[in-house]
Design an enzyme around this catalytic site. Sequence first.
Site, short mmCIF file in Angstrom:
data_model
loop_
_atom_site.label_atom_id
_atom_site.label_comp_id
_atom_site.label_asym_id
_atom_site.label_seq_id
_atom_site.Cartn_x
_atom_site.Cartn_y
_atom_site.Cartn_z
N GLU A 51 0.66 -1.17 0.10
CA GLU A 51 0.06 -0.02 0.10
C GLU A 51 0.87 1.24 -0.02
O GLU A 51 0.51 2.21 -0.62
CB GLU A 51 -0.91 0.14 1.35
CG GLU A 51 -2.10 -1.11 1.17
CD GLU A 51 -1.85 -2.35 1.66
OE1 GLU A 51 -2.45 -3.28 1.80
OE2 GLU A 51 -0.62 -2.42 2.21
N PHE A 113 -11.76 -6.86 14.09
CA PHE A 113 -10.96 -7.33 13.21
C PHE A 113 -10.50 -6.11 12.33
O PHE A 113 -11.47 -5.61 11.30
CB PHE A 113 -11.10 -8.59 12.48
CG PHE A 113 -10.07 -9.07 11.63
CD1 PHE A 113 -9.06 -9.41 12.20
CD2 PHE A 113 -10.46 -9.03 10.30
CE1 PHE A 113 -7.73 -10.12 11.06
CE2 PHE A 113 -9.51 -9.77 9.36
CZ PHE A 113 -8.21 -9.95 9.90
N GLN A 114 -9.42 -5.78 12.11
CA GLN A 114 -8.73 -4.80 10.98
C GLN A 114 -9.35 -3.58 11.27
O GLN A 114 -9.64 -2.64 10.23
CB GLN A 114 -8.80 -5.39 9.52
CG GLN A 114 -7.83 -6.62 9.14
CD GLN A 114 -7.56 -6.74 7.96
OE1 GLN A 114 -8.32 -6.54 6.97
NE2 GLN A 114 -6.55 -7.48 7.65
N LYS A 163 -17.87 -0.37 5.37
CA LYS A 163 -18.18 -1.50 4.29
C LYS A 163 -19.71 -1.44 4.11
O LYS A 163 -20.05 -1.60 2.94
CB LYS A 163 -17.46 -2.96 4.57
CG LYS A 163 -17.82 -3.80 3.69
CD LYS A 163 -16.99 -5.30 3.98
CE LYS A 163 -17.39 -6.09 2.63
NZ LYS A 163 -16.62 -7.63 3.07
N MET A 467 24.35 9.03 3.05
CA MET A 467 24.36 10.23 3.58
C MET A 467 24.44 10.26 5.06
O MET A 467 25.37 11.05 5.54
CB MET A 467 23.07 10.99 3.47
CG MET A 467 22.79 12.34 3.92
SD MET A 467 24.25 13.74 3.01
CE MET A 467 23.29 13.91 1.60
#
Length: 558
Positions: A51, A113-114, A163, A467
């Site tokens: 993602e 969940f999630q 959802k 760096m």
Amino acid sequence: MQLTGAEIIIECLLEQSVDTVFGYPGGAILNVYDALYRYSDKIKHVLTSHEQGASHAADGYARATGKVGVCLATSGPGATNLVTGIATACMDSVPVVAITCNVGTALLGKDSFQEVDIAGIVMPVTKHSYIVKDVTQLADTIRKAFTIAKSGRPGPVLVDVPKDVTAAKCEYIRHTITAVEPKVDTIRPEDVETAAQMIARAQKPFIFVGGGAVIADASKEVRALAHKIQAPVCDSLMGKGAFSGEDEFYTGPVGMHGTKTSNYAMCECDLLITLGARFSDRVTGDTKTFAPKAKILQIDVDAAEINKNIVVDASVIGDLREVLKLLLEKIPEKKHEEWAAHIQDMKEKYPLNYDHSQLTGPYVIQKLYELTGGDAIISTDVGQHQMWAAQYFKFKEPRTFLTSGGLGTMGYGLGAAIGAKMGCPDKTVVNIAGDGCFRMNMNEIATAVRCGRPLVQIILNNHVLGMVRQWQTLFYDHRYSQTILNDGVDFVKVSEAMGAKAIRVTKMEEVEPALKVALSSEGPVVLDCWIDQDLSVYPMVPAGASLDEVFDEEDVKK
């Protein structure tokens, strides 16, 4: 007509002329992906490997095209994986709309969940964030998100949709979207008049160009101003390309790794004309000694930037291109021949220079510039390679240098390059990374292969975090704590395993042939260029020091 929330999301994207989105599916967003399946002839979806790659790709698409970039993710970790890309876009004022889907409204607030409060998480790094719990509010919210993302000072907006809302139905009426007009209501005639008078009185004017000049499409006006008053021009990372790196008045980047000419000119000018720049600490160094002899004029669309980091003598607030149009009508043509000659002398006295006896980052970048004629979109990650790209590739046009300037996001460049290539398929697109950065999101090579479009990935591989090692050398008495990457990772084999062509380059004479192969390929090519671990980026200003304390490699040797 009656549509589901998922279908309304897609229809709203079509309203906004969105043709490409970047994302990764999951349970909570399945309804949206099901709708997207039915709209696949109208909107292309790029499935990234992670993602974060989707958020960087949406960012790169937006920077390269000037349109709003769109990314999609599911709930929980899918949504949180977007956060670094959203913060990157926020720091650099990039218009991105992130659409996430959450658990159903009945499950919100129950540690389901999630489930995660993504709208709350991103609040500090977005222009606005929404959670839409009523399908009748969905279309208007998405329209607002796009308007906010692209108006005034652009930036990211997140819309989170439970959802069950994506499954619910309501009446949808398609809207015709009107273009967002430049912000001009804040431009005060008296401020423009003051600015014109300051410019007319100046004997040593110096123009500092920031990312706002790119965002406002003001490059034509910036050039006109510089040539009308014979003023040298420097830029920030975000401002590159707004004024051509090939122009006679260009002095190079300014700040921590700016040229000596730009840094010294900043200390000597009597008027600093700042165009769409926010005076980052990496540009100013010690703010107490910044531009010590100059009156400072700042032109910016965001009033919050005025006097935030540097106290200025005058300002004009509004769309930069519109302000410059007004200024150009008011200011007389002026010659500053003595000042121009002094600047030219400094450019000849303090040129950028590097070791020509071995393979180096600057050598690779100069060869890339020669072979492309400067006609390419260059993205970078963050570190030494980023600074070398800014110094040695002469950017002629805006929207051709994509880099994480404000947040300094390692792993940004490859996703951004994929987004740029999808938005500008006819352009040559090259990502330049260090090996430390490439490791972070090299899985997106698989995405580039899946897209089936030419793309060049250059790795300046010094087997260290370059760096950080440079700072450890200069300021930490050579204590190389956790910056040596002495493992057995083979980027050629890894890239080939993901389906890309890959070439290892270890000698100067191998660079040009390898670049020619990469630039003429019909698919992604990875060049693994091995350079010495102790090469450093010069010039350099120590953090917090005055710009006139800039030093280069010769100064270090002395």
